[in-house]
Design an enzyme around this catalytic site. Structure first.
Site, PDB file in Angstrom:
ATOM      1  N   ILE A 237       0.173  -4.980 -10.419  1.00  0.00           N
ATOM      2  CA  ILE A 237       1.380  -4.315  -9.426  1.00  0.00           C
ATOM      3  C   ILE A 237       0.042  -3.701  -8.891  1.00  0.00           C
ATOM      4  O   ILE A 237      -1.730  -3.182  -9.256  1.00  0.00           O
ATOM      5  CB  ILE A 237       2.105  -3.793 -10.229  1.00  0.00           C
ATOM      6  CG1 ILE A 237       0.791  -2.277 -11.307  1.00  0.00           C
ATOM      7  CG2 ILE A 237       2.826  -4.231 -10.906  1.00  0.00           C
ATOM      8  CD1 ILE A 237       1.485  -1.638 -12.298  1.00  0.00           C
TER       9      ILE A 237
ATOM     10  N   THR B 122      -9.742  -0.074 -11.540  1.00  0.00           N
ATOM     11  CA  THR B 122     -10.242   1.704 -12.010  1.00  0.00           C
ATOM     12  C   THR B 122     -11.107   1.480 -13.149  1.00  0.00           C
ATOM     13  O   THR B 122     -12.413   2.769 -12.578  1.00  0.00           O
ATOM     14  CB  THR B 122      -8.957   2.729 -12.233  1.00  0.00           C
ATOM     15  OG1 THR B 122      -7.973   2.399 -11.670  1.00  0.00           O
ATOM     16  CG2 THR B 122      -9.415   4.245 -12.663  1.00  0.00           C
TER      17      THR B 122
ATOM     18  N   CYS C 289       0.911  -1.658  -0.292  1.00  0.00           N
ATOM     19  CA  CYS C 289       0.209  -0.450   0.602  1.00  0.00           C
ATOM     20  C   CYS C 289       1.286   1.286  -0.199  1.00  0.00           C
ATOM     21  O   CYS C 289       1.682   1.371   0.406  1.00  0.00           O
ATOM     22  CB  CYS C 289      -0.891   0.092   1.736  1.00  0.00           C
ATOM     23  SG  CYS C 289      -1.749   1.554   1.558  1.00  0.00           S
TER      24      CYS C 289
HETATM   25  O1  RRO Z   1      -5.994   2.150   1.134  1.00  0.00           O
HETATM   26  C1  RRO Z   1      -5.323   3.230   0.214  1.00  0.00           C
HETATM   27  O2  RRO Z   1      -5.181   3.856   0.240  1.00  0.00           O
HETATM   28  C2  RRO Z   1      -4.662   2.056  -0.614  1.00  0.00           C
HETATM   29  C3  RRO Z   1      -4.396   1.309  -0.441  1.00  0.00           C
HETATM   30 BR1  RRO Z   1      -4.235  -0.445   0.765  1.00  0.00          BR
HETATM   31  C4  RRO Z   1      -3.746   0.046  -1.013  1.00  0.00           C
HETATM   32  O3  RRO Z   1      -2.798  -1.193  -1.627  1.00  0.00           O
HETATM   33  N1  RRO Z   1      -2.919   0.722  -2.615  1.00  0.00           N
HETATM   34  C5  RRO Z   1      -3.980   2.264  -3.244  1.00  0.00           C
HETATM   35  O4  RRO Z   1      -3.649   2.376  -3.631  1.00  0.00           O
HETATM   36  N2  RRO Z   1      -4.737   2.592  -1.831  1.00  0.00           N
END
Ligand code: RRO
Length: 328
Positions: free
Chosen positions: A196, A272, A133
């Site tokens: 990814i 998305t 994340c």
């Molecule tokens: O929660 C998020 O902001 C988030 C997560 Br956990 C993630 O794995 N990828 C992302 O783009 N946002």
């Protein structure tokens, strides 16, 4: 003569799927919000938003910003916590007959282990360990940026989790050599790799002259990142050819999905695209099947990693497909 049928079943380690299209973590909550549009049991699977031990409100707003061909998110792991998730979301998914991939995220190895233990007896088909994340308090928590930190989390989760449930490590493209990280998590016991996660990005609001997101930086997703994602799938397939890969990053059509399969993914996640077309994952199943048939593949499994073959090897495959054995 009708369109030849293609066997689009696939597998992610011991998890058998009737088709290779799943949702991407964070883009369909726990599946319920897609159910007005289609039966979630028709998908290859639902991948849930990453869950943590405790309820969490996430980062300050705004949390989304548009970019050319994609978007930036700064959600910051908002969620109800694992107990509520089990009681409401996982129960609903199970009752819906959906194949389920539970994504987990922790601040440290202990939290990942606690989550694996709490989920040990719960109904699920696969555990996705989100070590990538981008929206965390400090970069040291992006465990997938560091082979040692990634190894520590994955080996601990593999020991704590139900041995009958495969675990996949979710990787970030924001590293110098993703193949190196992939080999590390494979040696640590990952049964497969999801790739990814979003790329770390920034948008500046020209009215306020400040970063557009409350969290300043965010994760870039959508078609803008598709070539990066595809490159990562290609490199990781070369690094760990025996491991199944769940590929994602800007997939909007069956043609996009096919590129990921040819690069080495055994299945794909749609993320998305779901925000503006909630039916995209279902549409992509049909489109992918047609794209495979149009190119002479009799099964999806034959197409996995096909782009790594030489043109001679590819020609031999298609010659064998059209050869009709004597007596038939
Ligand atoms: O929660 C998020 O902001 C988030 C997560 Br956990 C993630 O794995 N990828 C992302 O783009 N946002």
């Amino acid at each position: 003569m009708g369109t030849p049928t293609v066997d689009i079943s696939t597998s992610l380690a011991s998890f058998e799927l009737p088709n290779p299209v799943l949702t991407a973590s964070g883009c369909a909550a726990a599946g319920r919000e897609l159910s007005p549009f289609f039966d979630v049991a028709e998908l290859g699977g639902i991948v849930t938003k990453s869950i943590m031990m405790k309820p969490r409100s996430g980062r300050s707003t705004p949390r989304m910003a548009e970019t050319p061909s994609g978007m930036l998110n700064s959600i910051g792991l908002q969620g109800p916590g694992v107990d509520s998730f089990i009681e409401h979301d996982l129960k609903w998914l199970h009752e819906s007959g959906a194949r389920t991939v539970v994504s987990i995220a922790g601040h440290n190895t202990d939290e990942f282990v606690a989550l694996a233990r709490r989920l040990y007896d719960q109904p699920m088909d696969l555990l996705e360990v989100n070590i990538s994340c981008p929206n965390v308090e400090n970069r040291g928590q992006v465990f997938a940026c560091d082979a040692i930190a990634a190894t520590r989390v994955i080996s601990a989760v593999r020991r704590a989790a139900n041995p009958n449930v495969p675990i996949f490590a979710k990787l970030t493209p924001d590293v110098t050599d993703i193949g190196y990280i992939a080999r590390a998590v494979a040696e640590a016991g990952a049964d497969g790799i999801s790739l990814i996660n979003t790329l770390l990005g920034l948008v500046i609001d020209l009215d306020t002259l400040r970063p557009a997101l409350g969290g300043v930086t965010g994760g870039l997703s959508g078609p803008a990142i598709r070539p990066v994602a595809l490159r990562c799938v290609w490199q990781v397939h070369q690094a760990v050819p025996h491991l199944p890969l769940l590929g994602m990053g800007g997939i909007k059509t069956g043609k996009d999905a096919l590129q990921f399969i040819l690069a080495g993914a055994s299945a794909v996640s749609v993320g998305t695209a779901v925000f503006h077309d909630p039916t995209a994952p279902i549409r992509i199943i049909a489109e992918l099947s047609d794209e495979l048939a149009a190119r002479g593949f009799s099964s999806l499994r034959d197409a996995i990693g096909f782009a790594h073959l030489s043109s001679e090897q590819q020609a031999a495959y298609f010659a064998a497909q059209t050869a009709v054995p004597v007596g038939r």
